[in-house]
Write an enzyme that holds these catalytic residues in place. Structure first.
Site, short mmCIF file in Angstrom:
data_model
loop_
_atom_site.label_atom_id
_atom_site.label_comp_id
_atom_site.label_asym_id
_atom_site.label_seq_id
_atom_site.Cartn_x
_atom_site.Cartn_y
_atom_site.Cartn_z
N PRO A 183 -26.47 -29.93 97.96
CA PRO A 183 -25.47 -30.14 97.30
C PRO A 183 -24.88 -29.15 97.35
O PRO A 183 -24.97 -28.35 96.60
CB PRO A 183 -25.87 -31.07 96.29
CG PRO A 183 -26.59 -31.82 96.13
CD PRO A 183 -27.62 -31.19 96.84
N CYS A 184 -23.14 -29.06 97.94
CA CYS A 184 -22.67 -27.80 98.30
C CYS A 184 -21.50 -27.91 96.51
O CYS A 184 -21.35 -26.05 96.69
CB CYS A 184 -21.04 -27.94 98.79
SG CYS A 184 -20.63 -29.27 99.04
N GLN A 185 -20.90 -28.60 96.16
CA GLN A 185 -20.48 -28.84 94.74
C GLN A 185 -20.36 -27.32 94.05
O GLN A 185 -20.16 -26.55 93.90
CB GLN A 185 -20.36 -29.75 93.87
CG GLN A 185 -20.12 -31.09 94.00
CD GLN A 185 -20.65 -31.83 95.36
OE1 GLN A 185 -21.40 -31.26 96.10
NE2 GLN A 185 -20.15 -32.64 95.58
#
Length: 401
Positions: free
Chosen positions: A26-28
Protein backbone atom coordinates in the site's frame (compact mmCIF):
# COMPACT_ATOMS: atom_id res chain seq x y z
CA UNK A 1 -7.15 -18.48 -10.31
CA UNK A 2 -8.59 -18.98 -6.86
CA UNK A 3 -8.20 -16.10 -4.39
CA UNK A 4 -6.98 -17.37 -1.03
CA UNK A 5 -7.81 -14.20 0.93
CA UNK A 6 -5.73 -11.80 3.00
CA UNK A 7 -2.02 -12.29 2.31
CA UNK A 8 -1.30 -11.44 5.95
CA UNK A 9 -3.20 -14.52 7.17
CA UNK A 10 -1.97 -17.08 4.63
CA UNK A 11 0.63 -19.62 5.69
CA UNK A 12 3.75 -18.72 3.68
CA UNK A 13 4.67 -22.38 3.35
CA UNK A 14 1.35 -23.07 1.58
CA UNK A 15 2.05 -20.51 -1.17
CA UNK A 16 3.03 -22.42 -4.35
CA UNK A 17 6.60 -22.24 -5.59
CA UNK A 18 7.03 -19.41 -8.09
CA UNK A 19 9.73 -17.76 -10.24
CA UNK A 20 8.60 -14.14 -9.94
CA UNK A 21 7.06 -12.28 -7.02
CA UNK A 22 5.19 -9.19 -8.22
CA UNK A 23 3.73 -6.88 -5.64
CA UNK A 24 2.79 -3.42 -4.61
CA UNK A 25 2.50 -2.76 -0.91
CA UNK A 26 0.00 0.00 0.00
CA UNK A 27 1.25 3.43 -1.02
CA UNK A 28 -0.78 5.56 1.44
CA UNK A 29 1.82 5.36 4.24
CA UNK A 30 4.43 6.86 1.89
CA UNK A 31 2.37 9.14 -0.35
CA UNK A 32 2.78 12.92 -0.23
CA UNK A 33 -1.02 13.10 -0.15
CA UNK A 34 -1.19 11.00 3.00
CA UNK A 35 0.24 11.22 6.50
CA UNK A 36 3.59 9.74 5.37
CA UNK A 37 3.79 7.46 8.40
CA UNK A 38 5.62 4.76 6.48
CA UNK A 39 6.31 1.62 8.49
CA UNK A 40 4.66 3.32 11.49
CA UNK A 41 1.31 3.56 9.70
CA UNK A 42 -1.45 3.21 12.29
CA UNK A 43 -3.35 0.80 10.02
CA UNK A 44 -0.20 -1.32 9.53
CA UNK A 45 -0.40 -0.94 5.75
CA UNK A 46 3.26 0.03 5.65
CA UNK A 47 4.23 -3.28 7.22
CA UNK A 48 3.06 -5.33 4.25
CA UNK A 49 6.60 -5.07 2.88
CA UNK A 50 7.74 -7.34 5.70
CA UNK A 51 5.16 -9.90 4.58
CA UNK A 52 6.68 -9.74 1.11
CA UNK A 53 10.07 -10.41 2.70
CA UNK A 54 8.66 -13.46 4.53
CA UNK A 55 7.61 -14.93 1.17
CA UNK A 56 10.92 -14.09 -0.50
CA UNK A 57 12.95 -15.59 2.34
CA UNK A 58 10.98 -18.84 2.26
CA UNK A 59 10.55 -19.38 -1.50
CA UNK A 60 13.46 -17.36 -2.96
CA UNK A 61 11.86 -16.83 -6.39
CA UNK A 62 14.38 -15.87 -9.07
CA UNK A 63 12.89 -12.40 -9.60
CA UNK A 64 11.17 -9.78 -7.48
CA UNK A 65 9.25 -6.89 -9.08
CA UNK A 66 7.73 -4.20 -6.80
CA UNK A 67 5.95 -0.88 -7.39
CA UNK A 68 5.11 2.09 -5.17
CA UNK A 69 4.74 5.88 -5.13
CA UNK A 70 7.90 7.86 -5.93
CA UNK A 71 7.88 9.44 -2.48
CA UNK A 72 8.95 6.04 -1.13
CA UNK A 73 12.51 6.91 -2.19
CA UNK A 74 12.67 10.12 -0.14
CA UNK A 75 10.34 9.19 2.75
CA UNK A 76 11.87 9.80 6.18
CA UNK A 77 14.98 11.32 4.64
CA UNK A 78 15.64 8.16 2.62
CA UNK A 79 15.64 5.88 5.67
CA UNK A 80 12.53 3.95 4.60
CA UNK A 81 13.96 3.03 1.23
CA UNK A 82 17.31 2.19 2.82
CA UNK A 83 15.56 -0.43 4.97
CA UNK A 84 13.77 -1.87 1.92
CA UNK A 85 16.96 -1.95 -0.15
CA UNK A 86 19.01 -3.57 2.61
CA UNK A 87 16.39 -6.26 3.23
CA UNK A 88 16.05 -7.16 -0.44
CA UNK A 89 19.81 -7.04 -0.97
CA UNK A 90 20.34 -9.93 1.42
CA UNK A 91 19.35 -12.21 -1.49
CA UNK A 92 18.85 -10.05 -4.57
CA UNK A 93 20.78 -7.71 -6.80
CA UNK A 94 18.42 -4.69 -6.71
CA UNK A 95 17.83 -1.72 -9.00
CA UNK A 96 15.11 0.93 -9.02
CA UNK A 97 13.82 3.67 -11.30
CA UNK A 98 11.06 6.28 -11.21
CA UNK A 99 9.04 6.06 -14.41
CA UNK A 100 5.75 7.38 -15.80
CA UNK A 101 3.61 6.24 -18.75
CA UNK A 102 4.13 9.61 -20.45
CA UNK A 103 7.84 8.78 -20.74
CA UNK A 104 6.76 6.21 -23.32
CA UNK A 105 4.21 8.18 -25.35
CA UNK A 106 1.21 7.13 -23.22
CA UNK A 107 -1.00 10.14 -22.35
CA UNK A 108 -0.95 9.79 -18.56
CA UNK A 109 1.34 11.38 -15.96
CA UNK A 110 1.74 8.71 -13.29
CA UNK A 111 5.21 8.62 -11.73
CA UNK A 112 5.92 5.46 -9.77
CA UNK A 113 9.03 3.82 -8.39
CA UNK A 114 9.71 0.35 -9.78
CA UNK A 115 12.04 -1.92 -7.83
CA UNK A 116 13.40 -5.06 -9.49
CA UNK A 117 15.75 -7.74 -8.30
CA UNK A 118 17.26 -11.06 -9.30
CA UNK A 119 18.85 -13.61 -7.03
CA UNK A 120 22.54 -12.96 -6.61
CA UNK A 121 23.12 -16.71 -6.69
CA UNK A 122 21.78 -16.78 -10.27
CA UNK A 123 23.88 -13.94 -11.58
CA UNK A 124 21.96 -10.89 -10.39
CA UNK A 125 21.03 -8.08 -12.74
CA UNK A 126 24.02 -8.22 -15.06
CA UNK A 127 23.23 -6.28 -18.26
CA UNK A 128 19.79 -5.23 -16.97
CA UNK A 129 18.64 -1.68 -17.62
CA UNK A 130 15.28 -0.01 -17.30
CA UNK A 131 13.56 0.93 -20.60
CA UNK A 132 14.80 4.15 -22.11
CA UNK A 133 12.50 7.17 -21.98
CA UNK A 134 11.07 8.47 -25.25
CA UNK A 135 11.61 12.22 -25.05
CA UNK A 136 10.31 14.70 -25.84
CA UNK A 137 6.71 13.64 -25.20
CA UNK A 138 4.58 14.11 -28.33
CA UNK A 139 1.32 12.41 -27.37
CA UNK A 140 -2.15 13.81 -26.80
CA UNK A 141 -5.07 12.95 -24.55
CA UNK A 142 -7.11 12.67 -27.76
CA UNK A 143 -5.29 9.37 -28.40
CA UNK A 144 -7.45 7.67 -25.78
CA UNK A 145 -10.74 9.60 -26.14
CA UNK A 146 -13.67 7.61 -27.53
CA UNK A 147 -16.11 10.30 -28.78
CA UNK A 148 -18.95 7.84 -29.38
CA UNK A 149 -18.76 6.35 -25.87
CA UNK A 150 -22.06 7.01 -24.08
CA UNK A 151 -21.16 5.29 -20.81
CA UNK A 152 -20.06 8.43 -18.99
CA UNK A 153 -20.78 10.34 -15.80
CA UNK A 154 -22.51 13.63 -16.62
CA UNK A 155 -21.41 17.01 -15.36
CA UNK A 156 -23.83 18.43 -12.81
CA UNK A 157 -25.42 21.76 -13.64
CA UNK A 158 -23.72 23.35 -10.63
CA UNK A 159 -20.34 22.05 -11.85
CA UNK A 160 -20.92 23.76 -15.19
CA UNK A 161 -21.77 26.98 -13.34
CA UNK A 162 -18.55 26.79 -11.34
CA UNK A 163 -16.53 26.34 -14.52
CA UNK A 164 -18.32 29.29 -16.13
CA UNK A 165 -17.46 31.52 -13.15
CA UNK A 166 -13.77 30.62 -13.39
CA UNK A 167 -13.85 31.17 -17.15
CA UNK A 168 -15.25 34.63 -16.39
CA UNK A 169 -12.23 35.16 -14.13
CA UNK A 170 -9.91 34.30 -17.03
CA UNK A 171 -11.85 36.63 -19.33
CA UNK A 172 -11.51 39.48 -16.85
CA UNK A 173 -7.77 38.90 -16.61
CA UNK A 174 -7.50 39.31 -20.38
CA UNK A 175 -9.82 42.31 -20.41
CA UNK A 176 -7.68 44.08 -17.81
CA UNK A 177 -4.45 42.96 -19.46
CA UNK A 178 -3.32 41.07 -16.38
CA UNK A 179 -0.95 38.08 -16.72
CA UNK A 180 -2.14 34.67 -15.62
CA UNK A 181 -1.04 34.06 -12.03
CA UNK A 182 1.59 31.36 -11.67
CA UNK A 183 0.41 30.50 -8.15
CA UNK A 184 -2.84 28.87 -6.97
CA UNK A 185 -5.67 31.38 -6.68
CA UNK A 186 -7.39 31.24 -3.28
CA UNK A 187 -10.50 33.38 -3.77
CA UNK A 188 -11.49 33.24 -0.10
CA UNK A 189 -8.27 35.11 0.75
CA UNK A 190 -9.40 38.18 -1.20
CA UNK A 191 -10.14 40.98 1.25
CA UNK A 192 -8.75 39.13 4.28
CA UNK A 193 -6.34 40.78 6.74
CA UNK A 194 -6.16 38.35 9.67
CA UNK A 195 -2.65 37.84 11.05
CA UNK A 196 -0.78 34.90 9.55
CA UNK A 197 2.93 35.76 9.57
CA UNK A 198 3.50 34.80 13.21
CA UNK A 199 1.51 32.27 15.19
CA UNK A 200 -1.24 30.63 13.13
CA UNK A 201 -4.81 31.83 13.97
CA UNK A 202 -5.50 28.62 15.92
CA UNK A 203 -2.85 29.71 18.44
CA UNK A 204 -3.86 33.36 18.58
CA UNK A 205 -5.81 35.00 21.40
CA UNK A 206 -9.40 36.00 20.72
CA UNK A 207 -8.41 39.65 21.02
CA UNK A 208 -5.93 39.25 18.14
CA UNK A 209 -8.63 37.82 15.86
CA UNK A 210 -11.56 40.05 16.79
CA UNK A 211 -12.38 42.79 14.30
CA UNK A 212 -10.02 41.51 11.61
CA UNK A 213 -11.32 40.34 8.25
CA UNK A 214 -11.48 36.69 7.31
CA UNK A 215 -12.78 34.80 4.27
CA UNK A 216 -13.85 37.14 1.42
CA UNK A 217 -13.11 40.16 3.63
CA UNK A 218 -15.95 39.46 6.06
CA UNK A 219 -15.44 40.78 9.59
CA UNK A 220 -14.37 38.18 12.16
CA UNK A 221 -16.96 38.15 14.91
CA UNK A 222 -18.88 35.88 17.27
CA UNK A 223 -19.00 34.78 20.88
CA UNK A 224 -16.12 32.31 21.06
CA UNK A 225 -12.83 31.49 19.49
CA UNK A 226 -14.61 28.72 17.60
CA UNK A 227 -16.91 31.33 16.05
CA UNK A 228 -13.92 33.47 15.10
CA UNK A 229 -12.04 30.58 13.48
CA UNK A 230 -15.09 29.67 11.38
CA UNK A 231 -14.89 33.16 9.85
CA UNK A 232 -11.50 32.33 8.34
CA UNK A 233 -10.73 30.53 5.07
CA UNK A 234 -10.93 26.77 5.63
CA UNK A 235 -7.17 26.28 5.28
CA UNK A 236 -6.52 28.81 8.09
CA UNK A 237 -8.93 27.38 10.69
CA UNK A 238 -7.41 24.17 11.94
CA UNK A 239 -4.48 23.42 14.20
CA UNK A 240 -1.39 23.26 11.98
CA UNK A 241 0.64 20.06 12.09
CA UNK A 242 4.36 19.72 11.55
CA UNK A 243 4.93 23.41 12.17
CA UNK A 244 7.79 25.35 13.71
CA UNK A 245 6.93 27.85 16.45
CA UNK A 246 3.17 27.19 15.87
CA UNK A 247 3.34 28.92 12.48
CA UNK A 248 1.98 28.02 9.06
CA UNK A 249 4.51 26.34 6.77
CA UNK A 250 6.35 28.83 4.59
CA UNK A 251 4.67 27.68 1.36
CA UNK A 252 1.23 28.48 2.81
CA UNK A 253 2.33 31.90 4.02
CA UNK A 254 3.76 32.63 0.57
CA UNK A 255 0.48 31.67 -1.14
CA UNK A 256 -1.42 33.96 1.24
CA UNK A 257 0.98 36.85 0.51
CA UNK A 258 0.65 36.40 -3.24
CA UNK A 259 -3.14 36.18 -3.13
CA UNK A 260 -3.49 39.28 -0.96
CA UNK A 261 -1.22 41.27 -3.27
CA UNK A 262 -3.11 40.03 -6.32
CA UNK A 263 -6.35 41.17 -4.72
CA UNK A 264 -5.00 44.61 -3.85
CA UNK A 265 -3.68 45.07 -7.39
CA UNK A 266 -7.00 44.05 -8.98
CA UNK A 267 -9.56 44.98 -6.36
CA UNK A 268 -11.54 47.23 -8.69
CA UNK A 269 -12.80 44.32 -10.79
CA UNK A 270 -12.35 41.39 -8.40
CA UNK A 271 -14.91 42.66 -5.88
CA UNK A 272 -17.77 42.26 -8.34
CA UNK A 273 -16.52 38.90 -9.65
CA UNK A 274 -16.23 37.49 -6.10
CA UNK A 275 -20.01 37.80 -5.76
CA UNK A 276 -20.35 34.98 -8.32
CA UNK A 277 -18.26 32.71 -6.08
CA UNK A 278 -20.31 33.56 -3.01
CA UNK A 279 -23.72 33.35 -4.65
CA UNK A 280 -23.31 30.01 -6.42
CA UNK A 281 -22.65 27.60 -3.57
CA UNK A 282 -18.97 27.03 -4.20
CA UNK A 283 -17.60 24.38 -1.86
CA UNK A 284 -14.21 25.12 -0.32
CA UNK A 285 -12.10 23.28 -2.88
CA UNK A 286 -13.96 24.94 -5.78
CA UNK A 287 -12.93 28.35 -4.41
CA UNK A 288 -9.34 27.51 -5.34
CA UNK A 289 -8.01 27.52 -8.88
CA UNK A 290 -4.74 26.19 -10.33
CA UNK A 291 -3.83 27.07 -13.90
CA UNK A 292 -1.02 24.77 -15.11
CA UNK A 293 -1.07 25.70 -18.78
CA UNK A 294 1.47 28.49 -19.12
CA UNK A 295 0.78 31.82 -20.80
CA UNK A 296 -2.13 32.29 -23.23
CA UNK A 297 -3.39 35.47 -24.86
CA UNK A 298 -7.05 34.49 -24.45
CA UNK A 299 -7.04 31.68 -21.90
CA UNK A 300 -9.92 29.22 -21.91
CA UNK A 301 -10.91 26.24 -19.79
CA UNK A 302 -12.86 24.56 -22.53
CA UNK A 303 -10.02 22.92 -24.41
CA UNK A 304 -8.13 21.81 -21.29
CA UNK A 305 -8.24 18.82 -18.96
CA UNK A 306 -9.91 19.77 -15.67
CA UNK A 307 -9.71 17.91 -12.39
CA UNK A 308 -11.54 18.76 -9.18
CA UNK A 309 -9.01 18.11 -6.42
CA UNK A 310 -8.98 18.85 -2.67
CA UNK A 311 -6.36 21.51 -3.43
CA UNK A 312 -8.60 23.22 -5.99
CA UNK A 313 -9.83 23.13 -9.57
CA UNK A 314 -6.74 22.12 -11.54
CA UNK A 315 -6.48 23.01 -15.23
CA UNK A 316 -3.83 21.48 -17.48
CA UNK A 317 -3.02 21.17 -21.17
CA UNK A 318 -4.71 18.35 -23.14
CA UNK A 319 -1.43 16.51 -23.60
CA UNK A 320 -1.63 13.79 -20.97
CA UNK A 321 -4.03 12.99 -18.16
CA UNK A 322 -3.14 13.48 -14.52
CA UNK A 323 -2.72 10.23 -12.62
CA UNK A 324 -5.92 8.32 -12.06
CA UNK A 325 -6.68 8.17 -8.34
CA UNK A 326 -9.07 6.33 -6.05
CA UNK A 327 -11.44 9.25 -5.51
CA UNK A 328 -14.37 9.45 -7.96
CA UNK A 329 -14.55 13.24 -7.65
CA UNK A 330 -11.10 13.48 -9.24
CA UNK A 331 -11.98 11.72 -12.51
CA UNK A 332 -10.67 14.02 -15.28
CA UNK A 333 -13.19 16.25 -17.05
CA UNK A 334 -12.96 16.66 -20.84
CA UNK A 335 -14.88 19.91 -21.48
CA UNK A 336 -14.62 19.87 -25.28
CA UNK A 337 -16.10 16.39 -25.85
CA UNK A 338 -19.70 16.46 -27.06
CA UNK A 339 -22.39 14.39 -25.35
CA UNK A 340 -25.30 12.76 -27.24
CA UNK A 341 -27.65 15.59 -26.21
CA UNK A 342 -25.37 18.17 -27.83
CA UNK A 343 -23.80 19.52 -24.67
CA UNK A 344 -20.06 19.88 -24.40
CA UNK A 345 -18.17 18.40 -21.50
CA UNK A 346 -18.22 15.12 -19.61
CA UNK A 347 -16.09 13.01 -17.31
CA UNK A 348 -13.67 10.45 -18.68
CA UNK A 349 -15.31 7.08 -19.35
CA UNK A 350 -14.36 3.63 -18.07
CA UNK A 351 -13.08 2.57 -21.49
CA UNK A 352 -10.95 5.69 -21.73
CA UNK A 353 -9.56 5.12 -18.24
CA UNK A 354 -8.71 1.55 -19.25
CA UNK A 355 -6.86 2.84 -22.33
CA UNK A 356 -4.83 5.21 -20.13
CA UNK A 357 -3.71 2.19 -18.11
CA UNK A 358 -3.10 0.25 -21.37
CA UNK A 359 -5.92 -2.16 -20.51
CA UNK A 360 -7.99 -1.55 -23.63
CA UNK A 361 -8.48 -5.31 -24.11
CA UNK A 362 -10.42 -5.69 -20.88
CA UNK A 363 -13.47 -7.91 -21.40
CA UNK A 364 -15.29 -6.83 -18.24
CA UNK A 365 -15.29 -3.69 -16.10
CA UNK A 366 -16.34 -3.04 -12.51
CA UNK A 367 -20.08 -2.42 -12.49
CA UNK A 368 -19.93 1.34 -11.82
CA UNK A 369 -17.71 4.16 -13.03
CA UNK A 370 -16.74 4.92 -9.44
CA UNK A 371 -15.57 1.36 -8.80
CA UNK A 372 -13.80 1.22 -12.16
CA UNK A 373 -11.73 4.33 -11.50
CA UNK A 374 -10.94 3.15 -7.99
CA UNK A 375 -9.54 -0.01 -9.59
CA UNK A 376 -7.61 2.00 -12.20
CA UNK A 377 -6.22 4.19 -9.43
CA UNK A 378 -4.93 1.09 -7.65
CA UNK A 379 -3.53 -0.52 -10.80
CA UNK A 380 -0.14 -0.36 -12.46
CA UNK A 381 0.23 0.78 -16.05
CA UNK A 382 0.39 -2.38 -18.14
CA UNK A 383 2.72 -1.04 -20.84
CA UNK A 384 5.27 0.34 -18.38
CA UNK A 385 5.35 -2.94 -16.45
CA UNK A 386 5.58 -4.93 -19.70
CA UNK A 387 8.61 -2.95 -20.88
CA UNK A 388 10.42 -3.39 -17.57
CA UNK A 389 9.54 -7.11 -17.43
CA UNK A 390 10.89 -7.73 -20.94
CA UNK A 391 14.23 -6.19 -19.99
CA UNK A 392 14.25 -8.02 -16.66
CA UNK A 393 13.65 -11.46 -18.17
CA UNK A 394 16.38 -10.88 -20.75
CA UNK A 395 18.86 -11.36 -17.92
CA UNK A 396 18.04 -15.08 -18.10
CA UNK A 397 18.54 -15.12 -21.86
CA UNK A 398 21.89 -13.31 -21.68
CA UNK A 399 23.56 -16.38 -20.28
CA UNK A 400 23.81 -15.04 -16.74
CA UNK A 401 22.11 -18.05 -15.14
Amino acid sequence: MKCEGDINTIDVTKIPKHDILCGGFPCQPFSQAGKQQGFQDDKERGNLFYRIMDILEHHKPEYVFLENVPNLKSHDGGNTYSVIYDKLSQYYDVKDEILSPHYFGIPQHRTRIYIVGRLKSLGGLTDFSFPEREEPYTGSINDIIIPEDTDFMSLRDITRVHLEVWQQFLNLLSEHKQPLPTFPIWAMEFGANYDFEGAAPYYQKTKQLEGKRGAFGEEIQGYSKDDFLRCLPSYAQSKPTKVVNRQFPEWKKQFIRWNRKFYQDNKDWLDEWILSIRQNGFENSHQKFEWNCGSEENPTLYNKIIQFRPSGIRVKLPTYSPALVLNTTQIPILPWVKTPDGQKGRYMTRREGAKLQCMENLKEYPDTIARAFKAFGNAVNVEVVKRIAINLLKTKDNGTK
